[in-house]
Design a protein around this motif. Structure first.
Motif, mmCIF file in Angstrom:
data_model
loop_
_atom_site.group_PDB
_atom_site.id
_atom_site.type_symbol
_atom_site.label_atom_id
_atom_site.label_comp_id
_atom_site.label_asym_id
_atom_site.label_seq_id
_atom_site.Cartn_x
_atom_site.Cartn_y
_atom_site.Cartn_z
ATOM 1 N N VAL A 142 0.823 -1.221 0.000
ATOM 2 C CA VAL A 142 0.000 0.000 0.000
ATOM 3 C C VAL A 142 0.854 1.267 0.000
ATOM 4 C CG1 VAL A 142 -2.085 -0.937 1.060
ATOM 5 C CG2 VAL A 142 -0.249 -0.118 2.525
ATOM 6 N N GLY A 143 2.078 1.191 0.499
ATOM 7 C CA GLY A 143 2.954 2.380 0.520
ATOM 8 C C GLY A 143 3.534 2.591 1.907
ATOM 9 N N VAL A 144 2.954 3.564 2.625
ATOM 10 C CA VAL A 144 3.443 3.838 3.987
ATOM 11 C C VAL A 144 2.397 3.344 4.990
ATOM 12 C CG1 VAL A 144 4.188 5.599 5.636
ATOM 13 C CG2 VAL A 144 4.644 5.898 3.185
ATOM 14 N N VAL A 145 2.791 2.420 5.849
ATOM 15 C CA VAL A 145 1.879 1.925 6.889
ATOM 16 C C VAL A 145 2.198 2.671 8.189
ATOM 17 C CG1 VAL A 145 1.233 -0.077 8.284
ATOM 18 C CG2 VAL A 145 1.640 -0.338 5.826
ATOM 19 N N GLY A 146 1.179 3.280 8.767
ATOM 20 C CA GLY A 146 1.323 3.925 10.074
ATOM 21 C C GLY A 146 0.904 2.929 11.139
ATOM 22 N N VAL A 147 1.806 2.585 12.035
ATOM 23 C CA VAL A 147 1.486 1.631 13.116
ATOM 24 C C VAL A 147 1.385 2.422 14.415
ATOM 25 C CG1 VAL A 147 2.270 -0.383 14.424
ATOM 26 C CG2 VAL A 147 2.685 -0.268 11.955
ATOM 27 N N ILE A 148 0.263 2.282 15.098
ATOM 28 C CA ILE A 148 0.060 2.983 16.375
ATOM 29 C C ILE A 148 -0.174 1.923 17.445
ATOM 30 C CG2 ILE A 148 -1.401 4.635 17.630
ATOM 31 C CD1 ILE A 148 -2.103 5.867 14.880
ATOM 32 N N GLY A 149 0.611 1.978 18.518
ATOM 33 C CA GLY A 149 0.551 0.879 19.485
ATOM 34 C C GLY A 149 0.166 1.301 20.891
ATOM 35 N N PRO A 150 -0.222 0.318 21.704
ATOM 36 C CA PRO A 150 -0.589 0.562 23.101
ATOM 37 C C PRO A 150 0.620 0.337 24.026
ATOM 38 C CG PRO A 150 -1.155 -1.680 22.545
ATOM 39 C CD PRO A 150 -0.426 -1.104 21.345
ATOM 40 N N TRP A 151 0.396 0.469 25.325
ATOM 41 C CA TRP A 151 1.499 0.384 26.278
ATOM 42 C C TRP A 151 1.691 -1.004 26.878
ATOM 43 C CZ3 TRP A 151 -1.195 -1.248 30.420
ATOM 44 C CH2 TRP A 151 -2.508 -0.787 30.567
ATOM 45 N N ASN A 152 0.726 -1.907 26.691
ATOM 46 C CA ASN A 152 0.799 -3.153 27.472
ATOM 47 C C ASN A 152 1.851 -4.128 26.952
ATOM 48 O OD1 ASN A 152 -0.907 -3.456 25.232
ATOM 49 N ND2 ASN A 152 -1.856 -5.257 26.119
ATOM 50 N N LEU A 155 6.630 -4.183 22.524
ATOM 51 C CA LEU A 155 7.313 -4.796 21.383
ATOM 52 C C LEU A 155 6.307 -5.527 20.491
ATOM 53 C CD1 LEU A 155 10.194 -4.975 20.365
ATOM 54 C CD2 LEU A 155 10.491 -7.079 21.654
ATOM 55 N N VAL A 156 5.486 -6.362 21.113
ATOM 56 C CA VAL A 156 4.608 -7.244 20.339
ATOM 57 C C VAL A 156 3.544 -6.467 19.574
ATOM 58 C CG1 VAL A 156 2.756 -8.946 20.615
ATOM 59 C CG2 VAL A 156 4.939 -9.296 21.745
ATOM 60 N N ASN A 157 2.853 -5.558 20.259
ATOM 61 C CA ASN A 157 1.673 -4.945 19.650
ATOM 62 C C ASN A 157 1.982 -3.728 18.792
ATOM 63 O OD1 ASN A 157 -0.218 -5.809 22.547
ATOM 64 N ND2 ASN A 157 -0.275 -6.807 20.562
ATOM 65 N N SER A 158 3.203 -3.522 18.419
ATOM 66 C CA SER A 158 3.496 -2.457 17.455
ATOM 67 C C SER A 158 4.587 -2.954 16.510
ATOM 68 C CB SER A 158 3.895 -1.158 18.159
ATOM 69 O OG SER A 158 4.804 -1.420 19.205
ATOM 70 N N PHE A 159 5.743 -3.338 17.048
ATOM 71 C CA PHE A 159 6.796 -3.864 16.174
ATOM 72 C C PHE A 159 6.346 -5.171 15.537
ATOM 73 C CE2 PHE A 159 8.869 -0.653 18.510
ATOM 74 C CZ PHE A 159 9.698 -0.078 17.558
ATOM 75 N N GLY A 160 5.586 -5.962 16.296
ATOM 76 C CA GLY A 160 5.063 -7.213 15.735
ATOM 77 C C GLY A 160 4.214 -6.957 14.503
ATOM 78 N N ASP A 161 3.484 -5.851 14.488
ATOM 79 C CA ASP A 161 2.633 -5.530 13.335
ATOM 80 C C ASP A 161 3.413 -4.840 12.221
ATOM 81 O OD1 ASP A 161 0.103 -6.499 14.279
ATOM 82 O OD2 ASP A 161 0.157 -4.875 15.752
ATOM 83 N N ALA A 162 4.565 -4.269 12.563
ATOM 84 C CA ALA A 162 5.369 -3.598 11.534
ATOM 85 C C ALA A 162 6.043 -4.624 10.623
ATOM 86 C CB ALA A 162 6.428 -2.721 12.203
#
Ligand code: NAD
Length: 511
Positions: A142-152, A155-162
């Motif tokens: 798609v181009g540029v993916v913006g990943v927005i993550g929580p605090w809990n 690593l997993v819930n933001s970098f994991g999705d990147a």
């Protein structure tokens, strides 16, 4: 009355230029991190967009090499990564290890499977109008993916999705939670040292305003966080007609059937409810037990819970229950327990926050609960385990489905055939039988919430294809001068088409 979490001002909303990061287990300030302002977010996305074609041109093989270097970097920096996660979340060291292992596994999984998940696929058709054509679908990032993550799980819930977004050839701009930006900043070191072309993978610390700006610029928004914020993010993305994927809150149920192996049921309940001090989207937040096993189950859950240690995680084996990471969450946990008590529930263990320093809530088992209580309906996101007796499976299924959320549910029973049948009646995105939460670690298994728990999935083929656009191609390699159905219409041509339809559908007419 307490201000709902989603309406409380964040540092950027208050116009602050930096984020003080505190250790939730000690109250000590760990760092002061500069906030990325909206103009800087726009510049980051512009840079990411310019860099993306170079990253795509590397191909799967080139990107796999960068992921392999990233894995080595993670393994070499294991203790720094784990220490950073523990420091800013206050979670137990063992829980930070799970994040670390997930990340190493994710880099390997997506590097290995991305080509198959995204491969060009041949398409066939029975339509007489397209006979002889070659048809296929291909995928473009798609181009540029913006990943927005929580605090809990920083690593997993933001970098994991990147990682799947990058594997598909996108560039990524990632905004970690304002509560836990230090893991993200450490990952910047990984990005710099592992061969990502400049701009392809960026980390931009900040709070709500930074997230908003990212959601306003990216070509795809991958959001993990609360349902309230997710709704706002989806609305903004929809205004620009860009896709978003939302992994939101939950109120996950555990059903313990009368034939359940008791030890397993107790361990599933205690681990499922108290892992990460209950600060997991797929945390077990309510338990339904069939009447014949209820008394014994409650006694055993209470005994096991009383053995758990709470406190500052100084190393392996020092605490089962770490800190409450996000300050306002302590109020929510307290309010839910208090509301249950006010309405007639009994607290068997825990029940009030521990004295400081640090923010700790002990594991809290609650009985005599019902669905009029907040602890059975709203996301608590803390170490609470309300248990309710049910007469039979029918009642349990009705109660489990009586929720605005639909993330995950668990069933413990010896009768796995029955469990599968029950699973099919639950309105949730994932079901585990005789297990809890470990399904999240199986990266081939798609995972996503129904209803107010989200839109879209992570993991598996769907978890990477969402980061792409599909293009369909039809090639007529040996075109006739004119197809029979083309203008001007000729009755003989259409009679031929109809005969062909009969043939293709196995009908032979004598006329
Ligand atoms: P949150 O919604 O408060 O914040 C999540 C992220 O959104 C943060 O980075 C925040 O800065 C950012 N943000 C805030 N306002 C924004 C806006 N208007 N536009 C764009 N971004 C904005 O959530 P939280 O408190 O950090 O996380 C806890 C919640 O996350 C819980 O509800 C939990 O269930 C959920 N969660 C879900 C999953 C899942 O996979 N379903 C996983 C982990 C956590």
């Amino acid at each position: 009355m307490a201000v709902p979490i989603e309406d409380r001002p964040t540092p950027t909303d208050r116009g602050e230029e930096s984020l003080p990061v505190l250790d939730p287990a000690t109250g000590e300030q760990l760092a002061d991190v500069p906030v990325t302002d909206p103009a800087e977010v726009r510049a980051a996305v512009k840079l990411a967009r310019a860099a993306q074609p170079t990253w795509l041109a590397l191909g799967f093989r080139g990107r796999r090499a960068v992921f392999a270097t990233s894995r080595r970097w993670l393994l070499d920096n294991r203790d720094r990564v784990i220490d950073t996660i523990v420091g800013e979340t206050g979670k137990a060291r063992e829980e930070a290890v799970v994040e670390f292992v997930y990340m190493v596994t994710a880099l390997a999984y997506w590097a290995r499977t991305a080509p198959a998940h995204l491969r060009t696929r041949r398409v066939r058709s029975l339509s007489p109008f397209v006979l002889g054509r070659t048809m296929y679908t291909r995928r473009e990032p798609v181009g540029v993916v913006g990943v927005i993550g929580p605090w809990n799980n920083p690593l997993v819930n933001s970098f994991g999705d990147a990682i799947p977004a990058l594997a598909a050839g996108n560039s990524v701009v990632l905004k970690p939670s304002e509560e836990t930006p230090l893991t993200g900043l450490l990952m910047r070191e990984m990005i710099r040292g592992c061969g990502y072309p400049t701009g392809v993978f960026q980390v931009i610390p900040g709070a709500g305003a930074t997230g908003r700006a990212l959601a306003d610029e990216a070509d795809f928004v991958m959001f993990t966080g609360s349902t309230a914020t997710g709704r706002k993010v989806a609305a903004r993305a929809a205004e620009r007609l860009v896709p978003s994927s939302l992994e939101l809150g939950g109120k996950d149920a555990l059903l313990v059937l009368a034939d359940a192996p008791l030890d397993r049921a107790v361990n599933v309940a205690v681990h499922g409810a108290f892992f990460n001090a209950g600060q997991t989207c797929t945390s077990i937040e309510r338990v339904y037990v069939e009447a014949p096993l209820y008394e014994e189950f409650v006694t055993r859950v209470r005994e096991l819970t009383e053995q758990l240690t709470v406190g500052r995680p100084d190393g392996f084996g020092t605490a089962d229950i770490g800190a409450v990471t996000y300050p306002p969450q302590l109020d929510v946990i307290n309010e839910h327990v208090q509301d249950a008590v006010d309405h007639g529930a009994r607290v068997l263990t825990g029940g009030r926050p521990l004295d400081g320093p640090g923010r700790f809530y002990p594991p809290t088992v609650i009985v005599d609960v019902d669905h009029s209580m907040r602890c059975m309906r709203e996301e608590t996101f803390g170490p609470t385990l309300p248990i309710m007796k049910v007469g039979n499976v029918e009642e349990a299924v009705r109660l489990i489905n009586d929720s605005e959320y639909g993330l995950q549910a668990s069933i413990v029973t010896r009768d796995t055939r029955l469990a599968r049948a029950i699973a099919a009646r639950l309105r949730v995105g994932a079901v585990t039988v005789n297990d809890t939460q470990s399904n999240y670690l199986a990266l081939g298994l798609p995972m996503g919430g129904w209803r107010q728990s989200g839109l879209g999935v992570r993991h598996g083929g769907e978890g990477i294809r969402k980061y792409t656009r599909i293009q369909s191609v039809m090639v007529n390699k040996h075109p006739l001068r004119r197809d029979v159905h083309m203008m001007p219409f000729r009755p003989s041509g259409y009679r031929f088409v109809l005969r062909l339809v009969d043939l293709l559908n196995g009908r032979l007419r004598s006329r």
